[in-house]
Write a protein that holds these residues in place. Structure first.
Motif, PDB file in Angstrom:
ATOM      1  N   ILE A 119       0.808  -1.222   0.000  1.00 44.99           N
ATOM      2  CA  ILE A 119       0.000   0.000   0.000  1.00 44.99           C
ATOM      3  C   ILE A 119       0.843   1.275   0.000  1.00 44.99           C
ATOM      4  CG2 ILE A 119      -2.023  -1.070   1.082  1.00 44.99           C
ATOM      5  CD1 ILE A 119      -1.095   0.236   3.744  1.00 44.99           C
ATOM      6  N   ASP A 120       2.142   1.186   0.274  1.00 38.91           N
ATOM      7  CA  ASP A 120       2.960   2.400   0.261  1.00 38.91           C
ATOM      8  C   ASP A 120       4.435   2.015   0.242  1.00 38.91           C
ATOM      9  OD1 ASP A 120       3.533   5.113   0.237  1.00 38.91           O
ATOM     10  OD2 ASP A 120       2.184   5.572   1.902  1.00 38.91           O
ATOM     11  N   VAL A 121       5.277   2.921  -0.270  1.00 38.07           N
ATOM     12  CA  VAL A 121       6.716   2.672  -0.336  1.00 38.07           C
ATOM     13  C   VAL A 121       7.475   3.968  -0.086  1.00 38.07           C
ATOM     14  CG1 VAL A 121       6.531   0.718  -1.936  1.00 38.07           C
ATOM     15  CG2 VAL A 121       6.756   3.053  -2.845  1.00 38.07           C
ATOM     16  N   MET A 122       8.723   3.821   0.344  1.00 35.02           N
ATOM     17  CA  MET A 122       9.606   4.987   0.450  1.00 35.02           C
ATOM     18  C   MET A 122      11.062   4.540   0.311  1.00 35.02           C
ATOM     19  SD  MET A 122       9.415   6.032   4.489  1.00 35.02           S
ATOM     20  CE  MET A 122       9.847   4.888   5.808  1.00 35.02           C
ATOM     21  N   ARG A 123      11.878   5.444  -0.204  1.00 37.58           N
ATOM     22  CA  ARG A 123      13.319   5.218  -0.299  1.00 37.58           C
ATOM     23  C   ARG A 123      14.033   6.517   0.075  1.00 37.58           C
ATOM     24  NH1 ARG A 123      15.010   0.466  -2.656  1.00 37.58           N
ATOM     25  NH2 ARG A 123      13.505  -0.636  -3.971  1.00 37.58           N
ATOM     26  N   GLY A 124      14.881   6.440   1.038  1.00 39.02           N
ATOM     27  CA  GLY A 124      15.650   7.586   1.488  1.00 39.02           C
ATOM     28  C   GLY A 124      15.214   8.089   2.844  1.00 39.02           C
ATOM     29  N   GLU A 125      13.891   8.192   3.038  1.00 39.91           N
ATOM     30  CA  GLU A 125      13.400   8.694   4.322  1.00 39.91           C
ATOM     31  C   GLU A 125      13.715   7.745   5.470  1.00 39.91           C
ATOM     32  OE1 GLU A 125      10.937  10.502   1.049  1.00 39.91           O
ATOM     33  OE2 GLU A 125      11.493   8.444   1.585  1.00 39.91           O
ATOM     34  N   GLU A 126      13.784   6.431   5.184  1.00 36.66           N
ATOM     35  CA  GLU A 126      14.117   5.477   6.247  1.00 36.66           C
ATOM     36  C   GLU A 126      15.511   5.753   6.809  1.00 36.66           C
ATOM     37  OE1 GLU A 126      16.307   4.558   3.035  1.00 36.66           O
ATOM     38  OE2 GLU A 126      14.109   4.523   2.903  1.00 36.66           O
ATOM     39  N   THR A 127      16.418   6.204   5.946  1.00 35.09           N
ATOM     40  CA  THR A 127      17.769   6.524   6.388  1.00 35.09           C
ATOM     41  C   THR A 127      17.763   7.775   7.259  1.00 35.09           C
ATOM     42  OG1 THR A 127      18.669   5.493   4.390  1.00 35.09           O
ATOM     43  CG2 THR A 127      20.111   7.009   5.594  1.00 35.09           C
ATOM     44  N   GLN A 128      16.958   8.765   6.889  1.00 33.42           N
ATOM     45  CA  GLN A 128      16.824   9.958   7.733  1.00 33.42           C
ATOM     46  C   GLN A 128      16.310   9.593   9.118  1.00 33.42           C
ATOM     47  OE1 GLN A 128      14.329  12.572   5.297  1.00 33.42           O
ATOM     48  NE2 GLN A 128      16.103  13.885   4.971  1.00 33.42           N
ATOM     49  N   VAL A 129      15.300   8.726   9.178  1.00 40.74           N
ATOM     50  CA  VAL A 129      14.740   8.322  10.475  1.00 40.74           C
ATOM     51  C   VAL A 129      15.823   7.707  11.346  1.00 40.74           C
ATOM     52  CG1 VAL A 129      13.155   6.731  11.625  1.00 40.74           C
ATOM     53  CG2 VAL A 129      12.384   8.036   9.642  1.00 40.74           C
ATOM     54  N   MET A 130      16.646   6.851  10.751  1.00 47.95           N
ATOM     55  CA  MET A 130      17.687   6.185  11.530  1.00 47.95           C
ATOM     56  C   MET A 130      18.774   7.155  11.987  1.00 47.95           C
ATOM     57  SD  MET A 130      16.501   3.286  11.875  1.00 47.95           S
ATOM     58  CE  MET A 130      15.030   2.525  11.174  1.00 47.95           C
ATOM     59  N   GLY A 131      18.824   8.340  11.399  1.00 45.78           N
ATOM     60  CA  GLY A 131      19.797   9.329  11.805  1.00 45.78           C
ATOM     61  C   GLY A 131      19.294  10.308  12.848  1.00 45.78           C
ATOM     62  N   LEU A 132      18.047  10.141  13.283  1.00 40.64           N
ATOM     63  CA  LEU A 132      17.476  11.036  14.286  1.00 40.64           C
ATOM     64  C   LEU A 132      17.627  10.453  15.679  1.00 40.64           C
ATOM     65  CD1 LEU A 132      14.123  11.947  12.485  1.00 40.64           C
ATOM     66  CD2 LEU A 132      16.148  13.403  12.698  1.00 40.64           C
ATOM     67  N   ASP A 133      17.752  11.327  16.664  1.00 34.43           N
ATOM     68  CA  ASP A 133      17.756  10.925  18.072  1.00 34.43           C
ATOM     69  C   ASP A 133      16.433  11.388  18.662  1.00 34.43           C
ATOM     70  OD1 ASP A 133      20.432   9.842  18.076  1.00 34.43           O
ATOM     71  OD2 ASP A 133      21.146  11.921  17.993  1.00 34.43           O
ATOM     72  N   LEU A 134      15.456  10.486  18.679  1.00 34.16           N
ATOM     73  CA  LEU A 134      14.093  10.838  19.052  1.00 34.16           C
ATOM     74  C   LEU A 134      13.865  10.638  20.542  1.00 34.16           C
ATOM     75  CD1 LEU A 134      12.237   9.139  16.063  1.00 34.16           C
ATOM     76  CD2 LEU A 134      12.971  11.519  16.259  1.00 34.16           C
ATOM     77  N   ASP A 135      13.154  11.570  21.153  1.00 37.68           N
ATOM     78  CA  ASP A 135      12.788  11.450  22.562  1.00 37.68           C
ATOM     79  C   ASP A 135      11.542  10.595  22.687  1.00 37.68           C
ATOM     80  OD1 ASP A 135      14.858  13.108  23.361  1.00 37.68           O
ATOM     81  OD2 ASP A 135      13.649  14.919  23.096  1.00 37.68           O
ATOM     82  N   GLY A 136      11.558   9.612  23.588  1.00 37.00           N
ATOM     83  CA  GLY A 136      10.380   8.791  23.809  1.00 37.00           C
ATOM     84  C   GLY A 136      10.285   7.645  22.820  1.00 37.00           C
ATOM     85  N   ASP A 137       9.368   6.736  23.097  1.00 37.91           N
ATOM     86  CA  ASP A 137       9.228   5.527  22.285  1.00 37.91           C
ATOM     87  C   ASP A 137       8.230   5.668  21.149  1.00 37.91           C
ATOM     88  OD1 ASP A 137      11.075   4.140  23.812  1.00 37.91           O
ATOM     89  OD2 ASP A 137       9.564   3.428  25.226  1.00 37.91           O
ATOM     90  N   ASP A 138       7.350   6.672  21.213  1.00 39.49           N
ATOM     91  CA  ASP A 138       6.276   6.821  20.234  1.00 39.49           C
ATOM     92  C   ASP A 138       6.406   8.178  19.577  1.00 39.49           C
ATOM     93  OD1 ASP A 138       4.023   6.468  18.739  1.00 39.49           O
ATOM     94  OD2 ASP A 138       2.608   6.781  20.372  1.00 39.49           O
ATOM     95  N   HIS A 139       6.669   8.181  18.270  1.00 38.43           N
ATOM     96  CA  HIS A 139       7.007   9.424  17.598  1.00 38.43           C
ATOM     97  C   HIS A 139       6.493   9.407  16.167  1.00 38.43           C
ATOM     98  CE1 HIS A 139       9.714  12.818  18.693  1.00 38.43           C
ATOM     99  NE2 HIS A 139       9.638  13.071  17.398  1.00 38.43           N
ATOM    100  N   VAL A 140       6.281  10.603  15.612  1.00 37.81           N
ATOM    101  CA  VAL A 140       5.968  10.754  14.198  1.00 37.81           C
ATOM    102  C   VAL A 140       7.064  11.601  13.562  1.00 37.81           C
ATOM    103  CG1 VAL A 140       4.340  11.608  12.471  1.00 37.81           C
ATOM    104  CG2 VAL A 140       3.491  10.614  14.602  1.00 37.81           C
ATOM    105  N   VAL A 141       7.657  11.073  12.509  1.00 37.11           N
ATOM    106  CA  VAL A 141       8.633  11.833  11.741  1.00 37.11           C
ATOM    107  C   VAL A 141       7.957  12.268  10.442  1.00 37.11           C
ATOM    108  CG1 VAL A 141      10.834  11.761  10.498  1.00 37.11           C
ATOM    109  CG2 VAL A 141      10.596  10.605  12.711  1.00 37.11           C
ATOM    110  N   VAL A 142       7.980  13.560  10.170  1.00 40.06           N
ATOM    111  CA  VAL A 142       7.393  14.096   8.947  1.00 40.06           C
ATOM    112  C   VAL A 142       8.526  14.569   8.042  1.00 40.06           C
ATOM    113  CG1 VAL A 142       5.842  15.803   7.933  1.00 40.06           C
ATOM    114  CG2 VAL A 142       5.307  14.800  10.168  1.00 40.06           C
ATOM    115  N   ALA A 143       8.598  13.984   6.850  1.00 42.91           N
ATOM    116  CA  ALA A 143       9.596  14.373   5.857  1.00 42.91           C
ATOM    117  C   ALA A 143       8.868  15.113   4.741  1.00 42.91           C
ATOM    118  CB  ALA A 143      10.320  13.139   5.317  1.00 42.91           C
ATOM    119  N   PRO A 144       8.741  16.445   4.849  1.00 46.70           N
ATOM    120  CA  PRO A 144       7.995  17.199   3.842  1.00 46.70           C
ATOM    121  C   PRO A 144       8.780  17.307   2.547  1.00 46.70           C
ATOM    122  CG  PRO A 144       8.970  18.700   5.429  1.00 46.70           C
ATOM    123  CD  PRO A 144       9.271  17.315   5.912  1.00 46.70           C
ATOM    124  N   GLY A 145       8.040  17.473   1.453  1.00 47.55           N
ATOM    125  CA  GLY A 145       8.714  17.611   0.169  1.00 47.55           C
ATOM    126  C   GLY A 145       7.799  17.240  -0.974  1.00 47.55           C
TER     127      GLY A 145
END
Length: 295
Positions: A119-145
């Motif tokens: 139902i959906d795909v992405m390439r590149g944004e997964e790498t950005q997510v892995m480069g973030l230091d997120l506070d807490g266990d439940d988060h939303v990452v928005v990659a606008p563009g």
């Protein structure tokens, strides 16, 4: 060149290419950009383009790790998507090299499935997510563009996501429709942008709202010079209006101006825990962490 680099990171988007010399941890020591994105390249063109942009960097024996559209079907080397939920370790274990370039590794994209159907795909944004230091266990990452991604992250793993055609739709309307004729430049009228966001948050009928660009202009309530900002507000507002849970923490990872526009729109919608992160920096750290986690 002895600058401490230990990895060549490559972010190969649809429209642009960015090559980076990365220090341990993912700090960017130097970067080169090129407009030859993956969208306009045949599979056989990738090695030469990389060589032309990276130049002497490739002669130093450093490993090369690429994310983005280089791994898409019909491009340099298709690397299958990893289904959600997926983690740093899962992405690192699935990197693959083109048959003729063992020194180059490509990060897989991520897919979302529902009842076994794609139902959906992405390439590149997964790498950005892995480069973030997120506070807490439940988060939303928005990659606008061009294709905005809303990515659910729990305990460091990507658990789901949804794509919105916001940027591409804005460009198409502005350049190829009646309502786009005569529009000024974007980022000139914050009040018009806010009006568009507010209207979209209150009314889910997006295609009707889009025609309001013409109506508001004809009624002389919207100057033509502000129409692009109003349109941008409508589209971003509609994207945000689709989010049911507005209590979760949100991290925006994109260009500075675009992050600012989304932060304003999120605030109007009632989101209170909104943070911004540098997109290229997150990609660089993500590439390093994936490289470091490879088995």
């Amino acid at each position: 060149m002895n600058d401490g680099a230990q990895l060549i990171g490559v972010d190969w988007g649809t429209s642009n290419l960015r090559v980076m010399r990365l220090a341990p941890g993912g700090d960017i020591l130097a970067a080169r950009s090129d407009p030859r994105g993956a969208g306009g390249l045949a599979a056989g063109a990738f090695p030469n383009v990389l060589a032309e942009v990276a130049q002497d960097w490739l002669s130093q024996g450093l490993p090369v790790l690429a994310c983005g559209m280089a791994g898409a079907r019909g491009k340099w080397q298709e690397v299958p998507y990893r289904p959600t939920p997926t983690s740093l370790a899962a992405l690192a274990a699935a990197v693959a090299s083109p048959p003729d370039r063992a020194d180059v590794m490509i990060v897989p994209g991520v897919s979302a499935l529902f009842e076994g159907c794609l139902i959906d795909v992405m390439r590149g944004e997964e790498t950005q997510v892995m480069g973030l230091d997120l506070d807490g266990d439940d988060h939303v990452v928005v990659a606008p563009g061009t294709h905005s991604k809303w990515i659910s992250v729990q305990g460091g793993a990507i658990t789901g996501f949804r794509t919105f055609l916001t940027g591409e739709l804005f460009a198409a309307i502005r350049t190829a429709t009646v309502i786009g004729a005569g529009m000024g430049e974007r980022d000139t009228d914050a009040a018009a942008f806010e009006a568009g966001v507010t209207r979209a948050l209150a009314d889910p009928a997006l295609t009707a709202l889009l025609f309001s660009v013409r109506v508001e202009t004809l009624a002389e309530r919207l100057p033509a010079a502000a129409a692009a900002d109003y349109l941008s507000g409508l589209l971003i507002g509609a994207e945000i209006a689709a989010q049911a849970d507005r209590t979760r923490a949100v991290t925006l990872v994109g260009a500075g101006t675009l992050n600012q526009r989304y932060a304003m729109a999120l605030s109007l919608a009632g989101f209170t825990k909104v943070h911004s992160a540098d997109g290229p920096g997150a990609t660089a750290r993500g590439l390093w962490r994936i490289h470091e986690a490879r088995p």
